[in-house]
Design a protein around this motif. Sequence first.
Motif, PDB file in Angstrom:
ATOM      1  N   THR A   1     101.788  25.670  10.230  1.00 22.56           N
ATOM      2  CA  THR A   1     102.782  24.881  10.972  1.00 22.56           C
ATOM      3  C   THR A   1     104.160  25.069  10.345  1.00 22.56           C
TER       4      THR A   1
ATOM      5  N   GLU B   1     106.706  23.494   8.699  1.00 19.00           N
ATOM      6  CA  GLU B   1     106.902  22.232   7.980  1.00 19.00           C
ATOM      7  C   GLU B   1     108.354  21.759   8.033  1.00 19.00           C
TER       8      GLU B   1
ATOM      9  N   GLN C   1     108.924  20.012  11.330  1.00 21.20           N
ATOM     10  CA  GLN C   1     108.199  18.737  11.337  1.00 21.20           C
ATOM     11  C   GLN C   1     108.954  17.686  10.530  1.00 21.20           C
TER      12      GLN C   1
ATOM     13  N   ARG D   1     112.083  16.548  12.411  1.00 17.91           N
ATOM     14  CA  ARG D   1     111.778  15.585  13.466  1.00 17.91           C
ATOM     15  C   ARG D   1     111.473  14.205  12.873  1.00 17.91           C
ATOM     16  N   THR D   2     110.740  14.181  11.753  1.00 20.20           N
ATOM     17  CA  THR D   2     110.422  12.917  11.087  1.00 20.20           C
ATOM     18  C   THR D   2     111.694  12.220  10.619  1.00 20.20           C
TER      19      THR D   2
END
Length: 295
Positions: A207, A209, A212, A215-216
Amino acid sequence: MRAIWKGALTFGLVNVPVKVYSATEDHDVSLHQVHAADGGRIRYQRICEIDGEVVPYAEIDKAYDDGERTVVLTSDDFAALPSERSREIEVVEFVPTEQIDLLTLDKAYYLEPDSKSPKAYVLLRQTLEQTDRTAIVRFALRQKTRLAALRVRGDVLVLQTLLWADEVREASFPVLDEPVKISSKELELSASLVDSFSSDFDPTEFTDEYQQELRTLIEAKLEKGDAFDTAETFGEKTDASGGEVIDLMEALRASVEKSRAARAGSGKTDAGKKDAAADTKPAAAKKKPAKKKAS
């Protein structure tokens, strides 16, 4: 998915009608630039360096600069060049798959059969599988002549554009020409290390990272309330001309600054804040006559 091109695969007397779809997409979070002080959006404009005017797309041509002279190329000039005159993907040869250099692979497209019977499509797919060959094809897309590899992925034919030979740089590193002695023990240990990491590749196990975490981070800021009102800072979309957009952005920015100054100075309640924001609307309206004077 929406087809981006329609045509036919041709090899010999065989004709395979197909639709072309982009096989990949970018999953990166879309970001834009803003003014750090107030969150106002930074917009780029097409300004002529000679007269300083904002230029609409309809009045823009392309040009080539050789360092001393500039050659302007109009839409008529481009129309005279070889382009998408043919709606054919022409197979020029079938080559052993291992001869395709991965370095030359570029954009990938799915091909869907575009006829009532997919027999010719399936025949070509099975032929490529059985012979372990890749078809080298030539076609035109978006005003460019393309070279591509036609191969099989699952039960779908995939068209993957190739870089032209002169687009791949030659790797020349003198240090690699010097003799290096590798002992049999070193090679054995290295092979053992490779074996300890050996596995079957499954791309779904990996993925992005960074995206991710990005977005977090964005979600956390939104939940915390650490965000601007988009309508206040970016303004509303408009179909107006370039000059009117500039005036609208200036009016919105002035309104935001006035509203924030009022809130900071008086410490109003939420209801008072709404009233203060409402009071700034006439200020934006009063800016429009200024544009007419300038013109």
